[in-house]
Design a protein around this motif. Structure first.
Motif, PDB file in Angstrom:
ATOM      1  N   VAL A  48       0.835  -1.200   0.000  1.00 49.68           N
ATOM      2  CA  VAL A  48       0.000   0.000   0.000  1.00 49.68           C
ATOM      3  C   VAL A  48       0.875   1.257   0.000  1.00 49.68           C
ATOM      4  O   VAL A  48       0.624   2.209  -0.757  1.00 49.68           O
ATOM      5  CB  VAL A  48      -0.950   0.005   1.215  1.00 49.68           C
ATOM      6  CG1 VAL A  48      -1.685   1.342   1.319  1.00 49.68           C
ATOM      7  CG2 VAL A  48      -1.961  -1.129   1.103  1.00 49.68           C
ATOM      8  N   PHE A  49       1.922   1.256   0.815  1.00 44.04           N
ATOM      9  CA  PHE A  49       2.816   2.411   0.897  1.00 44.04           C
ATOM     10  C   PHE A  49       3.496   2.676  -0.444  1.00 44.04           C
ATOM     11  O   PHE A  49       3.530   3.821  -0.923  1.00 44.04           O
ATOM     12  CB  PHE A  49       3.867   2.176   1.987  1.00 44.04           C
ATOM     13  CG  PHE A  49       4.898   3.264   2.084  1.00 44.04           C
ATOM     14  CD1 PHE A  49       4.595   4.469   2.709  1.00 44.04           C
ATOM     15  CD2 PHE A  49       6.163   3.095   1.539  1.00 44.04           C
ATOM     16  CE1 PHE A  49       5.538   5.480   2.792  1.00 44.04           C
ATOM     17  CE2 PHE A  49       7.116   4.098   1.614  1.00 44.04           C
ATOM     18  CZ  PHE A  49       6.803   5.292   2.241  1.00 44.04           C
ATOM     19  N   ILE A  50       4.035   1.622  -1.052  1.00 41.54           N
ATOM     20  CA  ILE A  50       4.760   1.777  -2.319  1.00 41.54           C
ATOM     21  C   ILE A  50       3.829   2.286  -3.415  1.00 41.54           C
ATOM     22  O   ILE A  50       4.164   3.203  -4.172  1.00 41.54           O
ATOM     23  CB  ILE A  50       5.402   0.443  -2.735  1.00 41.54           C
ATOM     24  CG1 ILE A  50       6.600   0.131  -1.824  1.00 41.54           C
ATOM     25  CG2 ILE A  50       5.857   0.477  -4.195  1.00 41.54           C
ATOM     26  CD1 ILE A  50       7.183  -1.238  -2.048  1.00 41.54           C
ATOM     27  N   ILE A  51       2.648   1.711  -3.508  1.00 35.40           N
ATOM     28  CA  ILE A  51       1.712   2.086  -4.575  1.00 35.40           C
ATOM     29  C   ILE A  51       1.212   3.516  -4.381  1.00 35.40           C
ATOM     30  O   ILE A  51       1.100   4.288  -5.345  1.00 35.40           O
ATOM     31  CB  ILE A  51       0.536   1.093  -4.629  1.00 35.40           C
ATOM     32  CG1 ILE A  51       1.034  -0.280  -5.093  1.00 35.40           C
ATOM     33  CG2 ILE A  51      -0.555   1.600  -5.575  1.00 35.40           C
ATOM     34  CD1 ILE A  51       0.023  -1.387  -4.952  1.00 35.40           C
ATOM     35  N   MET A  52       0.920   3.895  -3.150  1.00 36.24           N
ATOM     36  CA  MET A  52       0.412   5.239  -2.893  1.00 36.24           C
ATOM     37  C   MET A  52       1.489   6.314  -3.091  1.00 36.24           C
ATOM     38  O   MET A  52       1.193   7.426  -3.522  1.00 36.24           O
ATOM     39  CB  MET A  52      -0.157   5.333  -1.470  1.00 36.24           C
ATOM     40  CG  MET A  52      -1.416   4.515  -1.252  1.00 36.24           C
ATOM     41  SD  MET A  52      -2.817   5.052  -2.284  1.00 36.24           S
ATOM     42  CE  MET A  52      -2.791   3.840  -3.620  1.00 36.24           C
ATOM     43  N   MET A  53       2.736   5.977  -2.798  1.00 37.50           N
ATOM     44  CA  MET A  53       3.804   6.973  -2.850  1.00 37.50           C
ATOM     45  C   MET A  53       4.426   7.123  -4.232  1.00 37.50           C
ATOM     46  O   MET A  53       5.057   8.140  -4.522  1.00 37.50           O
ATOM     47  CB  MET A  53       4.906   6.625  -1.833  1.00 37.50           C
ATOM     48  CG  MET A  53       4.451   6.675  -0.383  1.00 37.50           C
ATOM     49  SD  MET A  53       3.821   8.293   0.109  1.00 37.50           S
ATOM     50  CE  MET A  53       5.312   9.274  -0.007  1.00 37.50           C
ATOM     51  N   VAL A 296       7.050 -11.113  -5.910  1.00 35.53           N
ATOM     52  CA  VAL A 296       7.957 -11.977  -6.671  1.00 35.53           C
ATOM     53  C   VAL A 296       7.677 -11.900  -8.168  1.00 35.53           C
ATOM     54  O   VAL A 296       8.599 -11.836  -8.991  1.00 35.53           O
ATOM     55  CB  VAL A 296       7.847 -13.440  -6.176  1.00 35.53           C
ATOM     56  CG1 VAL A 296       8.612 -14.391  -7.104  1.00 35.53           C
ATOM     57  CG2 VAL A 296       8.380 -13.557  -4.755  1.00 35.53           C
ATOM     58  N   LYS A 297       6.409 -11.894  -8.556  1.00 30.47           N
ATOM     59  CA  LYS A 297       6.041 -12.032  -9.965  1.00 30.47           C
ATOM     60  C   LYS A 297       5.852 -10.703 -10.703  1.00 30.47           C
ATOM     61  O   LYS A 297       5.810 -10.700 -11.930  1.00 30.47           O
ATOM     62  CB  LYS A 297       4.747 -12.854 -10.088  1.00 30.47           C
ATOM     63  CG  LYS A 297       4.869 -14.277  -9.575  1.00 30.47           C
ATOM     64  CD  LYS A 297       5.941 -15.064 -10.308  1.00 30.47           C
ATOM     65  CE  LYS A 297       5.641 -15.243 -11.774  1.00 30.47           C
ATOM     66  NZ  LYS A 297       6.658 -16.043 -12.473  1.00 30.47           N
ATOM     67  N   THR A 298       5.720  -9.590  -9.993  1.00 35.43           N
ATOM     68  CA  THR A 298       5.501  -8.302 -10.661  1.00 35.43           C
ATOM     69  C   THR A 298       6.782  -7.483 -10.589  1.00 35.43           C
ATOM     70  O   THR A 298       7.215  -7.067  -9.506  1.00 35.43           O
ATOM     71  CB  THR A 298       4.344  -7.530 -10.001  1.00 35.43           C
ATOM     72  OG1 THR A 298       3.196  -8.384  -9.938  1.00 35.43           O
ATOM     73  CG2 THR A 298       4.002  -6.296 -10.808  1.00 35.43           C
ATOM     74  N   LYS A 299       7.369  -7.229 -11.747  1.00 35.83           N
ATOM     75  CA  LYS A 299       8.684  -6.589 -11.802  1.00 35.83           C
ATOM     76  C   LYS A 299       8.681  -5.221 -11.150  1.00 35.83           C
ATOM     77  O   LYS A 299       9.587  -4.889 -10.364  1.00 35.83           O
ATOM     78  CB  LYS A 299       9.131  -6.476 -13.267  1.00 35.83           C
ATOM     79  CG  LYS A 299      10.502  -5.833 -13.441  1.00 35.83           C
ATOM     80  CD  LYS A 299      10.870  -5.721 -14.912  1.00 35.83           C
ATOM     81  CE  LYS A 299      12.214  -5.023 -15.083  1.00 35.83           C
ATOM     82  NZ  LYS A 299      12.568  -4.860 -16.512  1.00 35.83           N
ATOM     83  N   GLN A 300       7.671  -4.394 -11.450  1.00 35.46           N
ATOM     84  CA  GLN A 300       7.640  -3.033 -10.915  1.00 35.46           C
ATOM     85  C   GLN A 300       7.559  -3.048  -9.385  1.00 35.46           C
ATOM     86  O   GLN A 300       8.239  -2.257  -8.712  1.00 35.46           O
ATOM     87  CB  GLN A 300       6.451  -2.260 -11.495  1.00 35.46           C
ATOM     88  CG  GLN A 300       6.574  -1.960 -12.976  1.00 35.46           C
ATOM     89  CD  GLN A 300       6.039  -3.093 -13.846  1.00 35.46           C
ATOM     90  OE1 GLN A 300       5.955  -4.242 -13.409  1.00 35.46           O
ATOM     91  NE2 GLN A 300       5.680  -2.759 -15.075  1.00 35.46           N
ATOM     92  N   ILE A 301       6.732  -3.931  -8.835  1.00 32.64           N
ATOM     93  CA  ILE A 301       6.605  -4.029  -7.382  1.00 32.64           C
ATOM     94  C   ILE A 301       7.910  -4.528  -6.779  1.00 32.64           C
ATOM     95  O   ILE A 301       8.392  -4.008  -5.766  1.00 32.64           O
ATOM     96  CB  ILE A 301       5.449  -4.973  -6.995  1.00 32.64           C
ATOM     97  CG1 ILE A 301       4.099  -4.385  -7.441  1.00 32.64           C
ATOM     98  CG2 ILE A 301       5.438  -5.231  -5.489  1.00 32.64           C
ATOM     99  CD1 ILE A 301       3.686  -3.137  -6.717  1.00 32.64           C
ATOM    100  N   ARG A 302       8.488  -5.544  -7.400  1.00 35.78           N
ATOM    101  CA  ARG A 302       9.743  -6.113  -6.884  1.00 35.78           C
ATOM    102  C   ARG A 302      10.851  -5.060  -6.842  1.00 35.78           C
ATOM    103  O   ARG A 302      11.588  -4.955  -5.862  1.00 35.78           O
ATOM    104  CB  ARG A 302      10.155  -7.306  -7.745  1.00 35.78           C
ATOM    105  CG  ARG A 302      11.381  -8.042  -7.232  1.00 35.78           C
ATOM    106  CD  ARG A 302      11.610  -9.335  -7.988  1.00 35.78           C
ATOM    107  NE  ARG A 302      11.928  -9.108  -9.391  1.00 35.78           N
ATOM    108  CZ  ARG A 302      11.118  -9.417 -10.403  1.00 35.78           C
ATOM    109  NH1 ARG A 302       9.928  -9.945 -10.163  1.00 35.78           N
ATOM    110  NH2 ARG A 302      11.482  -9.196 -11.660  1.00 35.78           N
ATOM    111  N   GLU A 303      10.954  -4.271  -7.899  1.00 34.14           N
ATOM    112  CA  GLU A 303      11.994  -3.238  -7.947  1.00 34.14           C
ATOM    113  C   GLU A 303      11.774  -2.176  -6.870  1.00 34.14           C
ATOM    114  O   GLU A 303      12.729  -1.725  -6.224  1.00 34.14           O
ATOM    115  CB  GLU A 303      11.999  -2.584  -9.336  1.00 34.14           C
ATOM    116  CG  GLU A 303      12.529  -3.498 -10.435  1.00 34.14           C
ATOM    117  CD  GLU A 303      12.435  -2.855 -11.805  1.00 34.14           C
ATOM    118  OE1 GLU A 303      11.761  -1.795 -11.915  1.00 34.14           O
ATOM    119  OE2 GLU A 303      13.007  -3.407 -12.757  1.00 34.14           O
ATOM    120  N   ARG A 304      10.502  -1.770  -6.654  1.00 34.26           N
ATOM    121  CA  ARG A 304      10.231  -0.746  -5.646  1.00 34.26           C
ATOM    122  C   ARG A 304      10.505  -1.283  -4.237  1.00 34.26           C
ATOM    123  O   ARG A 304      11.005  -0.539  -3.381  1.00 34.26           O
ATOM    124  CB  ARG A 304       8.767  -0.275  -5.734  1.00 34.26           C
ATOM    125  CG  ARG A 304       8.342   0.325  -7.053  1.00 34.26           C
ATOM    126  CD  ARG A 304       9.224   1.470  -7.517  1.00 34.26           C
ATOM    127  NE  ARG A 304       8.670   2.169  -8.650  1.00 34.26           N
ATOM    128  CZ  ARG A 304       8.743   1.764  -9.912  1.00 34.26           C
ATOM    129  NH1 ARG A 304       9.346   0.618 -10.216  1.00 34.26           N
ATOM    130  NH2 ARG A 304       8.222   2.490 -10.897  1.00 34.26           N
TER     131      ARG A 304
END
Length: 314
Positions: A48-53, A296-304
């Motif tokens: 939630v923090f990563i997506i909102m920020m 693990v499976k979503t590159k953008q989330i993993r990188e953040r």
């Protein structure tokens, strides 16, 4: 001590047994429960923090993921702290109205999670089957409306339950053979005609579970057909790879729910703790694994996530 009104008589408090038959193992059982809860809190708060920020992640797929994580946080937090109090301190008491509130949050947020998973299936359908219209179909206003519809549906379906339960007399005692205030576990203590509660509960499960799952499967039928029509194998792999995380979340949510439901109706002779352990698994497993699946499976989330936890000051 009993609190009463003109139409019903209910205990001031209920007593939650925890896991009947395994009381002597409560301390040991609490270890994986606490670990799963901590993982759920850490993982979902991080998402939630990563997506909102990060403005780059304010796309439909990630906004739906933020909704899913928020729901998982509320769902796990509505039950796990009380469970751990039972396991660690034998604090079994829960006020009658607190029990109704817990039940409302538990069931309504489960319904919301099913709705968000369906919305995420629609997102993948549009992204793969109608890619040129993705930004014009899944606009921010539409995403807001989908979120509001998910909340409205859950609240509308679950609001009657506390009022239905409040009108009963509870002559079978205040002891609930469960870790939390699940609807049918409370109904079993009530006297009088509880048929409507049974029918209403089954109807909600069938309408929500079956219909939502049907439309999710239907979405993936269209997705699979579109993927198979792509010219190159690499394009097929890439297109279907965007769905892997969502498929994992669907399996994590629906598989324990289906197993628990089937076990409850088919294996009636099984020990009570078997049913309760599966019911707890249904609540614990999705909030714990969803952040892991998407991390693990979503590159953008993993990188953040890596940037957040591995960032070093120069």
């Amino acid at each position: 001590m009993l609190a009463s009104n003109t139409t019903s008589m209910h205990p001031a408090v209920f007593l939650l047994m925890g896991i009947p038959g395994l009381e002597h193992l409560h301390i040991w059982i609490s270890i994986p429960f606490c670990f799963a809860y901590c993982l759920a809190l850490l993982g979902n708060c991080t998402l939630v923090f990563i997506i909102m920020m990060d403005a780059a992640l304010h796309e439909p797929m990630y906004l739906f993921l933020a909704m899913l994580s928020t729901i998982d946080l509320v769902l796990s937090s509505s039950t796990l702290p009380k469970m751990l109090a039972i396991f660690w301190f034998r604090y079994r008491e829960i006020h009658f109205y607190a029990c109704l509130v817990q039940m409302f949050f538990l069931h309504s947020f489960s319904i919301m999670e099913s709705a968000v998973l369906l919305a995420m299936a629609f997102d993948r359908y549009v992204a793969i089957c109608k890619p040129l219209h993705y930004t014009t179909i899944l606009t921010r206003p539409l995403i807001t409306k989908i979120g509001m519809a998910a909340v409205t549906r859950a609240v509308a379906l679950m609001t009657p339950l506390p009022f239905l339960l409040r009108r009963f007399n509870y002559c079978r005692g205040p002891v609930i053979a469960h870790c939390y205030c699940e609807h049918m576990a409370v109904v079993r203590l009530a006297c009088g005609d509880t048929r409507f509660n049974f029918i209403y509960g089954i109807a909600v499960v069938m309408i929500i579970g079956v219909l939502d799952l049907f439309f999710v499967v239907l979405s993936y039928v269209f997705i699979l057909r579109a993927v198979l029509q792509l010219a190159s194998q690499e394009a097929r792999y890439k297109a279907f790879g965007t769905c892997v995380s969502h498929i994992g979340a669907i399996l994590a949510f629906y598989t324990p729910a289906v197993i628990s439901s089937v076990l409850h109706r088919v294996a009636r002779g099984a020990a009570p703790h078997v049913h309760i352990l599966f019911a707890n698994f249904y609540l614990l497993f999705p909030p714990m694994v969803n952040p892991i699946i998407y991390g693990v499976k979503t590159k953008q989330i993993r990188e953040r996530v890596l940037e957040l936890f591995l960032r070093k000051d120069v």
